[in-house]
Structures are given as structure tokens and as C-alpha cells.
Write a protein that holds these residues in place. Structure first.
Motif, PDB file in Angstrom:
ATOM      1  N   GLY A 193       0.808  -1.205   0.000  1.00 55.03           N
ATOM      2  CA  GLY A 193       0.000   0.000   0.000  1.00 55.03           C
ATOM      3  C   GLY A 193       0.847   1.262   0.000  1.00 55.03           C
ATOM      4  O   GLY A 193       1.935   1.305   0.554  1.00 55.03           O
ATOM      5  N   PHE A 194       0.314   2.309  -0.665  1.00 57.84           N
ATOM      6  CA  PHE A 194       0.994   3.595  -0.645  1.00 57.84           C
ATOM      7  C   PHE A 194      -0.035   4.704  -0.794  1.00 57.84           C
ATOM      8  O   PHE A 194      -1.106   4.514  -1.370  1.00 57.84           O
ATOM      9  N   THR A 195       0.294   5.878  -0.285  1.00 56.05           N
ATOM     10  CA  THR A 195      -0.545   7.062  -0.435  1.00 56.05           C
ATOM     11  C   THR A 195       0.362   8.276  -0.628  1.00 56.05           C
ATOM     12  O   THR A 195       1.299   8.469   0.146  1.00 56.05           O
ATOM     13  N   GLN A 196       0.079   9.067  -1.672  1.00 48.18           N
ATOM     14  CA  GLN A 196       0.848  10.274  -1.953  1.00 48.18           C
ATOM     15  C   GLN A 196      -0.123  11.384  -2.340  1.00 48.18           C
ATOM     16  O   GLN A 196      -1.287  11.115  -2.644  1.00 48.18           O
ATOM     17  N   VAL A 197       0.378  12.610  -2.355  1.00 47.61           N
ATOM     18  CA  VAL A 197      -0.455  13.743  -2.771  1.00 47.61           C
ATOM     19  C   VAL A 197       0.298  14.577  -3.789  1.00 47.61           C
ATOM     20  O   VAL A 197       1.529  14.513  -3.879  1.00 47.61           O
ATOM     21  N   ASN A 207       4.891  13.505  -0.250  1.00 47.86           N
ATOM     22  CA  ASN A 207       4.137  13.443   1.013  1.00 47.86           C
ATOM     23  C   ASN A 207       4.041  14.816   1.654  1.00 47.86           C
ATOM     24  O   ASN A 207       3.763  14.926   2.854  1.00 47.86           O
ATOM     25  N   VAL A 225      -4.957  12.950  -4.739  1.00 47.72           N
ATOM     26  CA  VAL A 225      -4.443  11.832  -3.949  1.00 47.72           C
ATOM     27  C   VAL A 225      -4.099  10.693  -4.895  1.00 47.72           C
ATOM     28  O   VAL A 225      -4.924  10.300  -5.730  1.00 47.72           O
ATOM     29  N   ASN A 226      -2.877  10.182  -4.795  1.00 46.17           N
ATOM     30  CA  ASN A 226      -2.440   9.019  -5.566  1.00 46.17           C
ATOM     31  C   ASN A 226      -2.237   7.873  -4.585  1.00 46.17           C
ATOM     32  O   ASN A 226      -1.361   7.931  -3.726  1.00 46.17           O
ATOM     33  N   SER A 227      -3.070   6.838  -4.680  1.00 47.61           N
ATOM     34  CA  SER A 227      -3.039   5.795  -3.656  1.00 47.61           C
ATOM     35  C   SER A 227      -3.597   4.503  -4.208  1.00 47.61           C
ATOM     36  O   SER A 227      -4.335   4.496  -5.197  1.00 47.61           O
ATOM     37  N   ASN A 228      -3.258   3.397  -3.556  1.00 46.10           N
ATOM     38  CA  ASN A 228      -3.860   2.098  -3.882  1.00 46.10           C
ATOM     39  C   ASN A 228      -4.490   1.486  -2.640  1.00 46.10           C
ATOM     40  O   ASN A 228      -4.693   0.271  -2.575  1.00 46.10           O
ATOM     41  N   GLU A 229      -4.792   2.336  -1.677  1.00 36.61           N
ATOM     42  CA  GLU A 229      -5.334   1.803  -0.419  1.00 36.61           C
ATOM     43  C   GLU A 229      -6.361   2.772   0.142  1.00 36.61           C
ATOM     44  O   GLU A 229      -6.606   3.843  -0.410  1.00 36.61           O
ATOM     45  N   HIS A 230      -6.918   2.404   1.268  1.00 31.90           N
ATOM     46  CA  HIS A 230      -7.851   3.273   1.964  1.00 31.90           C
ATOM     47  C   HIS A 230      -7.065   4.351   2.716  1.00 31.90           C
ATOM     48  O   HIS A 230      -5.988   4.091   3.246  1.00 31.90           O
ATOM     49  N   TRP A 231      -7.571   5.574   2.750  1.00 30.13           N
ATOM     50  CA  TRP A 231      -6.907   6.675   3.452  1.00 30.13           C
ATOM     51  C   TRP A 231      -7.944   7.578   4.103  1.00 30.13           C
ATOM     52  O   TRP A 231      -9.124   7.537   3.757  1.00 30.13           O
TER      53      TRP A 231
ATOM     54  N   THR B  44      -3.692  10.195   5.684  1.00 30.21           N
ATOM     55  CA  THR B  44      -3.005   9.022   6.231  1.00 30.21           C
ATOM     56  C   THR B  44      -3.565   7.761   5.591  1.00 30.21           C
ATOM     57  O   THR B  44      -4.772   7.520   5.639  1.00 30.21           O
ATOM     58  N   ASP B  49       1.532   5.471   5.460  1.00 31.60           N
ATOM     59  CA  ASP B  49       1.998   6.651   4.733  1.00 31.60           C
ATOM     60  C   ASP B  49       1.225   7.877   5.211  1.00 31.60           C
ATOM     61  O   ASP B  49      -0.004   7.836   5.327  1.00 31.60           O
TER      62      ASP B  49
END
Lengths: 237, 198
Positions: A193-197, A207, A225-231, B44, B49
Motif C-alpha cells: 500500500g501507498f498514499t501520496q499527494v 508526502n 491523492v495518488n493511492s492504492n489503499e484506503h486513506w 493518512t 503513509d
């Protein structure tokens, strides 16, 4: 007591004697073929009498199983070579589970080996058919079939299952999915998983970003938001 | 998905999955001249991350009538009134006052007491006495991160001529950054009406 005499898969004990005696016939090897097999041994007396004894070993019930029955790929997917054993006349492969549509079975078919996997049939055997000359009538043979697993950027694991059905051509079938011979399970593991903006829809991503709102009430600005998971989003303070 | 409500801005959603767009909206207007930094927002992910979004709100410079206190674009002063008074709001560091029809107005007017309500609480402080066509520096420069109210008073001689006297007072706000804002106050000092003797 004489030594045993071996005739192929059959042992006869003793190999010689005098007068009254008893011969014991022992199958030294399992008969994995579907069909019974026979061996004829001769008992020859010094006087020239010859007696033939025919020993028959039963065939093995139709069977098929995956070996191994667990396969996996990383999130990038790839090719999986699925193998197993059988004494079938024909084999039919089908997906028994593939909720996330990760699996594509090689439409060309499968290949067979009668030497334990050392060599494989040159041509593909189409699904629902069997190798030439029905090796399963007399022995165990191996099959292999190729499956392609699609890639994913998601973080969740996906599972697909492949089922094989063996047939003897005269109405008997055996299948995986039983307790001791399960379907082949293919697991595609999820991505990390990753999350970026970022300030733009195509990045660059980081980040840490800075945005400005206009001075007026109701002015807006956007963050991608660039992500492949829940945030989740919170405001400090 | 719910919005995230902050003190100075809101965000249209409090979470999601995969790629998405967050929209930030200013909850109130900011009347200061210099941009202000607001609370950070944090995104988050389940992996741990953590992304920080630093949010600021732009400033702007202005000079305007204070609409709450009865000002007019055109101020008509009866011939025998001696002053006109009105309030303006601004966040400039300097204010200058120029009467554009000075030849006609002069010497009939003077820009009188100029007092400043920095806290917008109705309490006026920082009194300035101006000459005509003058510039003042607002002490403490409260316009950096807020605005102030200025009460301007212009004293006139009585207009006993036979015609109205018109002019414009141009108030210019500037702060040394190269740009300025202006406000034009149109004035008409009415002439003496004919008196009918009975």
C-alpha cells in the motif's frame, strides 16, 4: 528356500524347489494404470513338464490430483505452470473460482509426460482430450497447464481455483475438489500500500504539498491523492 | 463520505480509497494584506503513509466604504453644513488623500480629524490631523493580517455662492509593494437656495 525370481513387476518365491512346494507371487510395483495387467510364469520340471501360472494385478481406480496444489504470484502477476498426476484417458480443466478475474488458462491446452516430467509431449493436447495411445491405461502420467495471472496495483490478495476432471472414456470420472485431492489454488498477492499527494492530476507526487486559498470566503483549491489503499483526512489543530 | 470541517477551511471528504481529488474551501474571507498560514491537513493511508498539506490563504489590499456606517458614493453637503464625515475600511499601510478639484474646493475645505478603529470595536484611536493632500502611515500596520476602519471628516466653509461646488476626494491605499487601491468620494457642496421674501 530359494531366492525370488523377478519377472518385470512380479516376484515369484522360491525360484526353484524339489518335490511338493508353494510359490508366492508378489507385486513389487503398484499398477497405476486403469487396466489390469498380467504376467505368465513357467514352472518347469526336470522331466520336461512345463506349467504356466498367470498372475493378474488389478488396475488402479481412475484418479487425478494436482501436485503441488498451491501456487502464487506477486501483485505483478505472471505465468504459473500447474502440474499433476493421473491415469485418465482424457482431462478437462475449468476455473472453479475467480471472483477478481485474475486467471487466464492457456487456450492451447496442456501437455503430458510419461517419464515423470523429464520430457513433455511436443504438441498441446486440447482441453477435454488426452495423450495419444492412452498411457493412463497402463501407468501414471503427468500433465502440465500454463495459466497467466493479471497484475494489480491494489493491496488486496486475490484467489482463483482450477479444477481438473479425469475421464476413462466409458463413463467414470474423477475430479479434484475432493478432500484429499483439492482444486489448485492460485493466489495473487496484493501490492504494498501507498498514499501520496500532488497539486496536479498526473503528479509529481510527494508526502508534502503547499496550496493557497483565495482571500474570499468560498474560494477553493484542489489536492490530488495518488493511492492504492484506503486513506483518511484530518485537519491539525 | 463526510466533509472535514476546520476553523478556516473545509475539505469535501474525510477519506477514500485509491486515487481521488480533495477540494479545499475557505470558510471565511481573510481581510489582511499578507497571506496567512492555516492549519495543516493530513492524509493518512492504511499502510502508514502520511502526507501533509500546508494550507495558506492569500491576502489582498483594499480601500472601501464601510457599508455598515451609512456612506454614499456621492455625498451631498447642504450649503450651510460645515463638514462631511464618513467611514472607510482598508488594510493598507499608507493612506493618501487628494482632492481632485482642489482649485474649486480650496480653500473651502480641510481634511480634518482622521481617527482609526483598529480593533473594529467602535473605539477610535490613533488620531491624525491632516493637511490637504496628505499621506499618513497607519501606526502598527494592522492591515498586514486584518483591516481597520478610518473615520474621515472634511470641513467646509459654507457655500453661499449661486452654484454647487463639486469635487472628488481620492483616497489611495498603498503598502510599498508596487500596487495600490483607490476609492473616490464624490462631493457636492450645495449652493445657497434662493430665499423668497414674503
Amino acid at each position: 528356500m530359494g531366492q525370488a525370481k523377478s519377472i518385470g513387476w512380479l516376484d515369484v518365491t522360491p525360484s526353484e524347489g524339489t518335490g511338493q512346494g508353494r510359490l508366492t507371487y508378489t507385486a513389487r510395483e503398484a499398477n497405476n494404470g486403469r487396466n489390469p495387467r498380467t504376467k505368465v510364469s513357467e514352472v518347469t520340471g526336470d522331466g520336461g513338464d512345463v506349467c504356466d501360472v498367470t498372475a493378474t494385478q488389478s488396475g488402479r481406480l481412475l484418479y487425478v490430483y494436482f501436485d503441488p496444489n498451491q501456487y502464487s504470484t506477486p501483485n505483478s502477476g505472471g505465468t504459473v505452470v500447474i502440474t499433476g498426476h493421473t491415469n485418465a484417458l482424457t482431462l478437462t480443466f475449468a476455473e472453479s473460482a475467480d471472483t477478481d478475474n485474475i486467471l487466464t488458462i492457456d487456450p492451447s491446452g496442456f501437455k503430458a509426460s510419461t517419464d515423470g516430467g523429464a520430457t513433455w509431449s511436443g504438441n498441446y493436447i486440447t482441453n477435454g482430450n488426452g495423450p495419444a495411445n492412452d498411457p493412463g491405461g497402463t501407468q501414471d502420467w503427468m500433465f502440465k497447464i500454463v495459466a497467466t495471472v493479471a497484475s494489480t496495483t491494489g493491496t488486496t490478495d486475490s484467489v482463483a481455483r482450477l479444477r481438473v476432471t479425469a475421464s476413462d472414456g466409458v463413463g467414470t470420472q474423477a475430479t479434484s475438489a475432493s478432500g484429499t485431492n483439492p482444486d489448485a489454488t492460485i493466489t495473487r498477492y496484493g501490492a504494498e500500500g501507498f498514499t501520496q499527494v500532488g497539486e496536479k492530476s498526473n503528479g509529481p507526487w510527494s508526502n508534502d504539498v503547499q496550496i493557497a486559498l483565495g482571500w474570499q470566503q468560498g474560494s477553493t483549491n484542489e489536492v490530488y491523492v495518488n493511492s492504492n489503499e484506503h486513506w483518511e483526512v484530518t485537519i491539525d489543530g | 463520505m463526510s466533509a472535514v470541517l476546520g476553523t478556516y477551511y473545509n475539505i469535501n471528504k474525510d477519506g477514500g480509497s485509491g486515487g481521488d481529488i480533495l477540494t479545499f474551501e475557505a470558510e471565511e474571507s481573510y481581510m489582511g494584506r499578507v497571506a496567512r498560514q492555516l492549519d495543516d491537513a493530513v492524509v493518512t493511508g492504511d499502510s502508514g503513509d502520511e502526507c501533509t498539506i500546508h494550507v495558506s490563504q492569500q491576502g489582498h489590499e483594499f480601500v472601501e466604504f464601510d457599508e455598515n456606517l451609512n456612506n454614499f458614493a456621492l455625498t451631498a453637503i447642504p450649503y450651510d453644513e460645515t463638514y462631511a464625515s464618513f467611514d472607510i475600511i482598508s488594510n493598507s499601510k499608507y493612506l493618501s488623500f487628494v482632492m481632485d478639484n482642489e482649485d474649486l474646493m480650496k480653500p473651502h475645505y480641510s481634511i480634518g480629524v482622521l481617527i482609526v478603529d483598529e480593533d473594529l470595536d467602535g473605539t477610535y484611536t490613533d488620531t491624525y490631523q491632516l493637511d490637504a493632500n496628505d499621506t499618513i502611515e497607519i501606526v502598527g500596520d494592522p492591515g498586514q493580517n486584518g483591516y481597520y476602519r478610518v473615520r474621515l471628516r472634511i470641513d467646509f466653509d459654507a457655500n453661499d455662492s449661486s452654484s454647487d461646488i463639486s469635487g472628488s476626494l481620492v483616497v489611495t491605499g498603498w503598502s510599498g509593494t508596487g500596487s495600490n487601491k483607490t476609492l473616490e468620494v464624490k462631493l457636492k457642496h450645495l449652493h445657497v437656495m434662493n430665499i423668497v421674501h414674503t
